[in-house]
Design a protein around this motif. Structure first.
Motif: not given
Ligand SMILES: [Zn+2]
Length: 117
Positions: A14, A27, A57
């Protein structure tokens, strides 16, 4: 000879400049004692093929990227003078309708591109 499929990546990281600072469970990476928040992978598929969403994202990451890099884009693609599209003389039309509560009219203006210029 290597096939194209092996060279091509099936994801992009991203490009959101703060993607790795967002506090979401997906994450979290790494082993106990050295955990990190990592930039999300953006899978490359038919849903984001050819769109900006192959690099981001989320909308938030896309907007942050734009905010951080807009001046650089403008330097790369400067607009130093205005652009113009030739049109025919605009035609004003009045439309009148009779309703039970009375007459109502409004005007519209037809604007057409002049294909001859
Ligand atoms: Zn992101």
């Amino acid at each position: 000879m290597e096939s194209e499929a092996l060279i091509m990546s099936d994801f992009n990281w991203c490009h959101g400049p703060k993607c790795h600072e967002e506090h979401t469970v997906d994450r979290v990476r790494g082993v106990k004692g050295s955990k990190v928040l990592r930039t999300r992978k953006v899978p490359q598929n038919k849903w984001n093929e050819g769109t900006k969403w192959r690099y981001f994202c989320s909308r938030g990451c896309m907007e942050q990227f734009l905010h951080f890099n807009l001046d650089e884009f403008i330097r790369l693609h400067p607009r130093t003078e205005c652009l113009e599209t030739p049109i025919n003389n605009p035609i004003k039309e009045t439309h009148t309708h009779d309703y039970s509560w009375g007459r109502h009219s409004y005007t519209t203006t037809k604007i057409e591109v002049d294909e001859t210029r």
